[in-house]
Design a protein around this motif. Structure first.
Motif, PDB file in Angstrom:
ATOM      1  N   LEU A  66       0.845  -1.190   0.000  1.00 32.96           N
ATOM      2  CA  LEU A  66       0.000   0.000   0.000  1.00 32.96           C
ATOM      3  C   LEU A  66       0.881   1.241   0.000  1.00 32.96           C
ATOM      4  N   LEU A  67       0.560   2.185  -0.864  1.00 39.33           N
ATOM      5  CA  LEU A  67       1.291   3.444  -0.924  1.00 39.33           C
ATOM      6  C   LEU A  67       0.356   4.595  -0.590  1.00 39.33           C
ATOM      7  N   ASN A  68       0.907   5.589   0.066  1.00 39.83           N
ATOM      8  CA  ASN A  68       0.215   6.830   0.372  1.00 39.83           C
ATOM      9  C   ASN A  68      -1.159   6.586   0.993  1.00 39.83           C
ATOM     10  N   GLY A  69      -1.164   5.843   2.088  1.00 40.57           N
ATOM     11  CA  GLY A  69      -2.405   5.602   2.810  1.00 40.57           C
ATOM     12  C   GLY A  69      -3.357   4.676   2.081  1.00 40.57           C
ATOM     13  N   GLY A  70      -2.832   3.880   1.172  1.00 36.28           N
ATOM     14  CA  GLY A  70      -3.665   2.944   0.438  1.00 36.28           C
ATOM     15  C   GLY A  70      -4.296   3.525  -0.811  1.00 36.28           C
ATOM     16  N   GLN A  71      -3.955   4.777  -1.160  1.00 43.27           N
ATOM     17  CA  GLN A  71      -4.483   5.377  -2.389  1.00 43.27           C
ATOM     18  C   GLN A  71      -4.032   4.607  -3.627  1.00 43.27           C
ATOM     19  N   GLU A  72      -2.861   4.033  -3.511  1.00 39.08           N
ATOM     20  CA  GLU A  72      -2.332   3.140  -4.530  1.00 39.08           C
ATOM     21  C   GLU A  72      -2.047   1.819  -3.840  1.00 39.08           C
ATOM     22  N   GLN A  73      -2.539   0.740  -4.411  1.00 39.76           N
ATOM     23  CA  GLN A  73      -2.241  -0.589  -3.879  1.00 39.76           C
ATOM     24  C   GLN A  73      -1.632  -1.384  -5.014  1.00 39.76           C
ATOM     25  N   GLY A  74      -0.424  -1.858  -4.797  1.00 37.03           N
ATOM     26  CA  GLY A  74       0.289  -2.562  -5.853  1.00 37.03           C
ATOM     27  C   GLY A  74       0.567  -4.005  -5.493  1.00 37.03           C
ATOM     28  N   ARG A  75       0.137  -4.898  -6.360  1.00 40.83           N
ATOM     29  CA  ARG A  75       0.497  -6.308  -6.211  1.00 40.83           C
ATOM     30  C   ARG A  75       1.703  -6.537  -7.117  1.00 40.83           C
ATOM     31  N   VAL A  76       2.839  -6.846  -6.511  1.00 39.22           N
ATOM     32  CA  VAL A  76       4.072  -7.067  -7.266  1.00 39.22           C
ATOM     33  C   VAL A  76       3.998  -8.473  -7.852  1.00 39.22           C
ATOM     34  N   LYS A  77       3.717  -8.548  -9.149  1.00 40.92           N
ATOM     35  CA  LYS A  77       3.500  -9.829  -9.813  1.00 40.92           C
ATOM     36  C   LYS A  77       4.814 -10.482 -10.239  1.00 40.92           C
ATOM     37  N   VAL A  78       5.730  -9.682 -10.760  1.00 48.22           N
ATOM     38  CA  VAL A  78       6.991 -10.217 -11.279  1.00 48.22           C
ATOM     39  C   VAL A  78       8.110  -9.253 -10.921  1.00 48.22           C
ATOM     40  N   THR A  79       9.184  -9.781 -10.364  1.00 48.08           N
ATOM     41  CA  THR A  79      10.359  -8.974 -10.050  1.00 48.08           C
ATOM     42  C   THR A  79      11.519  -9.370 -10.963  1.00 48.08           C
ATOM     43  N   GLY A  80      12.486  -8.504 -11.021  1.00 47.02           N
ATOM     44  CA  GLY A  80      13.652  -8.747 -11.868  1.00 47.02           C
ATOM     45  C   GLY A  80      14.420  -9.995 -11.508  1.00 47.02           C
ATOM     46  N   ASP A  81      14.375 -10.418 -10.247  1.00 49.21           N
ATOM     47  CA  ASP A  81      15.109 -11.634  -9.902  1.00 49.21           C
ATOM     48  C   ASP A  81      14.456 -12.880 -10.504  1.00 49.21           C
ATOM     49  N   ARG A  82      13.213 -12.784 -10.948  1.00 53.01           N
ATOM     50  CA  ARG A  82      12.556 -13.925 -11.616  1.00 53.01           C
ATOM     51  C   ARG A  82      12.758 -13.893 -13.129  1.00 53.01           C
ATOM     52  N   THR A  83      13.158 -12.723 -13.667  1.00 53.22           N
ATOM     53  CA  THR A  83      13.281 -12.569 -15.125  1.00 53.22           C
ATOM     54  C   THR A  83      14.698 -12.217 -15.553  1.00 53.22           C
ATOM     55  N   ASP A  84      15.648 -12.480 -14.687  1.00 51.25           N
ATOM     56  CA  ASP A  84      17.041 -12.125 -14.965  1.00 51.25           C
ATOM     57  C   ASP A  84      17.173 -10.630 -15.267  1.00 51.25           C
ATOM     58  N   GLY A  85      16.364  -9.825 -14.568  1.00 50.98           N
ATOM     59  CA  GLY A  85      16.434  -8.375 -14.696  1.00 50.98           C
ATOM     60  C   GLY A  85      15.748  -7.804 -15.925  1.00 50.98           C
ATOM     61  N   ARG A  86      15.084  -8.627 -16.711  1.00 51.74           N
ATOM     62  CA  ARG A  86      14.515  -8.160 -17.975  1.00 51.74           C
ATOM     63  C   ARG A  86      13.170  -7.464 -17.839  1.00 51.74           C
ATOM     64  N   LEU A  87      12.346  -7.874 -16.856  1.00 54.39           N
ATOM     65  CA  LEU A  87      10.972  -7.384 -16.781  1.00 54.39           C
ATOM     66  C   LEU A  87      10.493  -7.350 -15.346  1.00 54.39           C
ATOM     67  N   GLY A  88       9.781  -6.280 -14.988  1.00 62.68           N
ATOM     68  CA  GLY A  88       9.054  -6.187 -13.728  1.00 62.68           C
ATOM     69  C   GLY A  88       7.602  -5.892 -14.057  1.00 62.68           C
ATOM     70  N   LEU A  89       6.682  -6.420 -13.245  1.00 62.13           N
ATOM     71  CA  LEU A  89       5.256  -6.214 -13.507  1.00 62.13           C
ATOM     72  C   LEU A  89       4.509  -5.993 -12.205  1.00 62.13           C
ATOM     73  N   LEU A  90       3.649  -4.965 -12.215  1.00 63.21           N
ATOM     74  CA  LEU A  90       2.762  -4.662 -11.089  1.00 63.21           C
ATOM     75  C   LEU A  90       1.319  -4.701 -11.562  1.00 63.21           C
ATOM     76  N   GLU A  91       0.442  -5.118 -10.677  1.00 63.66           N
ATOM     77  CA  GLU A  91      -0.982  -4.905 -10.868  1.00 63.66           C
ATOM     78  C   GLU A  91      -1.324  -3.802  -9.878  1.00 63.66           C
ATOM     79  N   LEU A  92      -1.736  -2.663 -10.375  1.00 59.54           N
ATOM     80  CA  LEU A  92      -1.887  -1.472  -9.543  1.00 59.54           C
ATOM     81  C   LEU A  92      -3.355  -1.083  -9.460  1.00 59.54           C
ATOM     82  N   TYR A  93      -3.860  -0.957  -8.239  1.00 60.58           N
ATOM     83  CA  TYR A  93      -5.232  -0.536  -7.987  1.00 60.58           C
ATOM     84  C   TYR A  93      -5.166   0.909  -7.506  1.00 60.58           C
ATOM     85  N   VAL A  94      -5.821   1.812  -8.227  1.00 65.97           N
ATOM     86  CA  VAL A  94      -5.671   3.243  -7.976  1.00 65.97           C
ATOM     87  C   VAL A  94      -7.015   3.827  -7.535  1.00 65.97           C
ATOM     88  N   ALA A  95      -7.009   4.486  -6.384  1.00 67.23           N
ATOM     89  CA  ALA A  95      -8.221   5.066  -5.809  1.00 67.23           C
ATOM     90  C   ALA A  95      -8.799   6.150  -6.715  1.00 67.23           C
TER      91      ALA A  95
END
Length: 178
Positions: free
Chosen positions: A32-61
């Motif tokens: 949760l960012l800024n009091g939950g105004q933005e909620q991000g589910r970190v789906k993919v990090t660089g350590d899973r893609t050898d640094g090639r791709l990061g992915l978030l699912e972002l829910y925005v108030a």
């Protein structure tokens, strides 16, 4: 014209190595960012893609927008899953809705704002990976009771900005929303 391309033999790992992965709908840490105004589910990090791709699912108030900024090393792309968003792209603005895709190359000032009265959802792609780590490093964990954390104070934002050098993020706030 039919060029001949050599096909690897059946013992080549290209046929057998299962190097891909699946991330299911509710998988990935929620932050949760800024009091939950933005909620991000970190789906993919660089350590899973050898640094090639990061992915978030972002829910925005409703009515929420992030601070305009630029990335020094990463391109950022947005797929609008739900809601209507206004994006800053340099000195211009563009509106995007469900099914629309917005691409922002590195070194370009950008931001977004949910223009509706409902929570909107964005898929946010980073190439190469890296900025998704921001959510893991600075986001608040959800409270099991459902209570939202307090909104970020100017002091907390200033402290976060001071630590942004590893992400090469340049905050560029301004009066952007018409």
């Amino acid at each position: 014209m039919n060029p001949q391309v050599p096909i690897p033999g059946p013992d080549d790992p290209i046929w057998t190595a299962a190097r891909g992965f699946v991330v299911r709908r509710k998988e990935g840490p929620l932050k949760l960012l800024n009091g939950g105004q933005e909620q991000g589910r970190v789906k993919v990090t660089g350590d899973r893609t050898d640094g090639r791709l990061g992915l978030l699912e972002l829910y925005v108030a409703p009515g929420f927008g992030n601070i305009a900024h630029a990335h020094g090393d990463e391109d950022e792309a947005f797929y609008v899953e739900s809601g209507e968003f206004r994006f800053v792209n340099g000195s211009t603005q563009v509106d995007a809705g469900p099914g629309d895709f917005v691409y922002i190359p590195r070194g370009t000032r950008h931001a977004f704002k949910n223009m509706t009265d409902d929570t909107g959802t964005l898929l946010v792609f980073y190439t190469p990976a890296g900025p998704e780590q921001f959510f893991l490093d600075y986001g608040d964990d959800p409270d099991p009771t459902g209570a939202m954390p307090p909104a970020w104070t100017p002091e907390r934002i200033a402290a976060i900005v001071a630590e942004q050098d590893p992400h090469k993020v340049i905050p560029l706030p301004g009066p952007d929303w018409d």
